[in-house]
Design an enzyme around this catalytic site. Structure first.
Site, PDB file in Angstrom:
ATOM      1  N   GLU A  45       0.795  -1.240   0.000  1.00 24.64           N
ATOM      2  CA  GLU A  45       0.000   0.000   0.000  1.00 24.64           C
ATOM      3  C   GLU A  45       0.820   1.279   0.000  1.00 24.64           C
ATOM      4  O   GLU A  45       0.714   2.105   0.916  1.00 24.64           O
ATOM      5  CB  GLU A  45      -0.972  -0.010   1.183  1.00 24.64           C
ATOM      6  CG  GLU A  45      -2.006  -1.095   1.058  1.00 24.64           C
ATOM      7  CD  GLU A  45      -3.130  -0.990   2.077  1.00 24.64           C
ATOM      8  OE1 GLU A  45      -3.006  -0.216   3.032  1.00 24.64           O
ATOM      9  OE2 GLU A  45      -4.138  -1.683   1.902  1.00 24.64           O
ATOM     10  N   GLU A  88      -5.837  -8.188  -0.291  1.00 24.97           N
ATOM     11  CA  GLU A  88      -6.614  -7.882   0.915  1.00 24.97           C
ATOM     12  C   GLU A  88      -8.033  -7.524   0.514  1.00 24.97           C
ATOM     13  O   GLU A  88      -8.250  -6.976  -0.568  1.00 24.97           O
ATOM     14  CB  GLU A  88      -6.009  -6.712   1.708  1.00 24.97           C
ATOM     15  CG  GLU A  88      -4.709  -7.039   2.403  1.00 24.97           C
ATOM     16  CD  GLU A  88      -4.171  -5.898   3.263  1.00 24.97           C
ATOM     17  OE1 GLU A  88      -4.980  -5.139   3.828  1.00 24.97           O
ATOM     18  OE2 GLU A  88      -2.944  -5.775   3.348  1.00 24.97           O
TER      19      GLU A  88
HETATM   20  C1  BG6 Z   1      -4.756  -2.437   5.004  1.00 24.98           C
HETATM   21  C2  BG6 Z   1      -3.420  -2.803   5.580  1.00 24.98           C
HETATM   22  O1  BG6 Z   1      -4.723  -1.093   4.672  1.00 24.98           O
HETATM   23  O2  BG6 Z   1      -5.872  -2.487   5.818  1.00 24.98           O
HETATM   24  C3  BG6 Z   1      -3.490  -3.748   6.772  1.00 24.98           C
HETATM   25  O3  BG6 Z   1      -2.570  -3.328   4.598  1.00 24.98           O
HETATM   26  C4  BG6 Z   1      -4.635  -3.339   7.663  1.00 24.98           C
HETATM   27  O4  BG6 Z   1      -2.253  -3.728   7.409  1.00 24.98           O
HETATM   28  C5  BG6 Z   1      -5.940  -3.432   6.878  1.00 24.98           C
HETATM   29  O5  BG6 Z   1      -4.726  -4.105   8.838  1.00 24.98           O
HETATM   30  C6  BG6 Z   1      -7.182  -3.117   7.672  1.00 24.98           C
HETATM   31  O6  BG6 Z   1      -7.099  -1.852   8.270  1.00 24.98           O
HETATM   32  P1  BG6 Z   1      -7.309  -1.698   9.852  1.00 24.98           P
HETATM   33  O7  BG6 Z   1      -6.911  -0.297  10.146  1.00 24.98           O
HETATM   34  O8  BG6 Z   1      -8.722  -1.951  10.097  1.00 24.98           O
HETATM   35  O9  BG6 Z   1      -6.400  -2.687  10.487  1.00 24.98           O
END
Ligand code: BG6
Length: 480
Positions: free
Chosen positions: A167, A379
């Site tokens: 990211e 993700e």
């Molecule tokens: C992504 C990241 O942006 O979102 C992760 O790569 C992160 O590291 C995931 O955990 C979810 O975001 P959050 O803030 O809810 O953990």
């Protein structure tokens, strides 16, 4: 549109994690501190969220975790290498026990026919590297290449899929939240764009290294990818959406995939006095890196909505980490370019994250049409408060619904020609959220601990565990 009933032959099903969010063992077996250990200790002191010392203790539970992933039928698993675990000082002497940990993890995955997908850098620069200037100095390019060469030599015979940076657009736009930087750097408006240029060079060097050292190695990078929709059909809003897509998405994809900087973004940065320095030869390196770029990792959670910017409004980052449905969201502003706003046509999670499965289809088709490159979902997921019932079950129908609708969207994009090679949602098992501690859970596997009490980190299968297992067994046929 062609209808596809199942996913292409060889399509990989799995999930993702990142090292500092799940491993724990922050100072064990020779590992030294990284910037996330420090940042999360500060967050712990301020907000009471868990820090990185234990998180969900994957370092000690990795065999059990891999066995559970195998039980779900995973054919891929995306994880990151904790730089300070293998090279505690960033460069120089390796840490044998840290190096061994990833050999063990990879071997364990392979013994269950799970393809490892390795992220080189997921926000966790070693503190030694930070002290030498981190992303604020050109020296980081060489350090990153050193790290890339080290892990490619070490694990290259076992790992085919590599992601350089996680990211980058988020790192640039939230540079002070993702990195340990000085106040001077934080308040220097140009800093993030100069750091972005160094990241592009570091990424390019790592991409070249992967192709040089890893037989059949494939290089990608995982980008946070939200499509920016116009709030109305007023041409000014349409222009704002075009600007936002160029500034937040194309600027990163163009560098990785085409080896160039998006012209309208460069003109904007020049106009705003934010242009970064490019040294002679830099663009050739970035170009060479783009020739070694094989697939794009997509981290998709949500879409965004924008309108024409309010004249004179100052830059502001989006904050949607307030707790409570609909939360107190502060929308992003990029002066003279776009201004974020609420999309009233879609709903949101309890953590104010807009839910828009069609946005995933949009992104996948758009990238395929414009860049002709394979994509891997790295993700996608639903952060929620899950409850462990007294009988050991966890009912998470909201997560099942979210993931089901996104898989359907991915299927629709594939039917329209997108080449998607894997689905690795966030996260394989519960871990430390970047913004809301342990309480915000994403996993298929529940880890029993709270922000205040580490307990024994016992693993439990959520309802989504069984549901996802069925999706994998039927190769996505059974989505209802
Ligand atoms: C992504 C990241 O942006 O979102 C992760 O790569 C992160 O590291 C995931 O955990 C979810 O975001 P959050 O803030 O809810 O953990």
């Amino acid at each position: 549109m062609d209808i596809i009933t199942s996913f292409p032959e060889g399509f990989m099903w799995g999930a993702s994690t990142s090292a500092y969010q799940c491993e724990g063992a922050a100072l064990e077996d020779g590992k030294k501190e990284n910037q996330q250990d420090v940042i999360n200790r500060e967050i712990h002191n301020e907000y009471g969220y868990a820090d990185c010392s234990v998180t969900t203790d994957h370092y000690h539970h990795y065999k059990e975790d891999v066995a559970l992933m195998a039980e779900m039928g995973f054919t891929s698993y995306r994880f990151s290498i904790n730089w300070a675990r293998v090279l505690p000082d960033g460069i120089g002497s390796p840490n044998p026990k840290g190096v061994e940990f990833y050999h063990n993890l990879i071997d364990e995955l392979k013994s269950h026919n799970i393809e490892p997908v390795v992220t080189m850098w997921h926000y966790d620069l070693p503190m030694a590297t930070v002290e030498r200037g981190g992303w604020g100095t050109r020296a980081i390019i060489e350090e990153f290449e050193y790290f890339a060469r080290f892990i490619c030599k070490e694990y290259g015979s076992k790992v085919k899929y590599w992601l350089t940076i996680n990211e980058q657009s988020i790192v640039v736009n939230y540079i002070d939240r993702k990195n340990k930087i000085t106040k001077e750097q934080q308040y220097n408006p140009k800093f993030r764009y100069q750091a972005n240029h160094y990241m592009n060079l570091a990424h390019a060097k790592a991409a070249i290294t992967i192709h040089e050292l890893v037989p059949e190695g494939l290089c990608g990078a995982a980008l946070d990818m939200a499509p920016y929709y116009p709030h109305s059909c007023d041409p000014k809003d349409i222009m704002a959406a075009k600007n936002a897509n160029a500034f937040k998405n194309d600027f990163y994809m163009d560098a990785y995939i085409k080896g160039v900087y998006t012209p309208s973004v460069i003109k904007y940065l020049e106009r705003q006095g934010l242009m970064f320095e490019i040294e002679e030869g830099d663009m050739e390196v970035i170009k060479q890196g783009s020739r070694c770029f094989d697939f794009l990792g997509i981290n998709y959670y949500q879409s965004q909505c924008v309108k024409a910017p309010t004249p004179g409004a100052a830059r502001r980052s989006k904050q949607n980490n307030k707790i409570g449905k609909g939360g107190n969201v502060t929308y992003e502003i990029q002066p003279d370019l776009f201004e974020g706003c609420l999309n009233e046509t879609i709903g949101a999670t309890d953590f104010s994250m807009p839910v828009d499965p069609m946005g995933l289809q949009y992104v996948l088709e758009d990238i395929h049409d414009r860049y002709h490159i394979p994509t891997m979902i790295c993700e996608n997921g639903f952060g929620a408060y899950d409850k462990l019932e007294s009988d050991g079950t966890i009912r998470d129908p909201y997560r099942i619904e979210y993931i089901r609708e996104h898989i359907k969207a991915m299927k629709a994009a594939i039917a329209n020609g997108a080449k998607v090679i894997a689905y690795n949602p966030w996260s394989a098992f519960d871990l430390l959220s970047t913004s809301n501690g342990i309480a915000k859970r994403y996993g298929f596997i529940y880890v029993d601990r709270t922000d205040d009490d580490v307990k024994e980190c016992k693993r439990y299968k959520k309802e989504s565990f069984y549901w996802y297992k069925n999706v994998i067994t039927t190769n996505g046929r059974n989505l209802e």
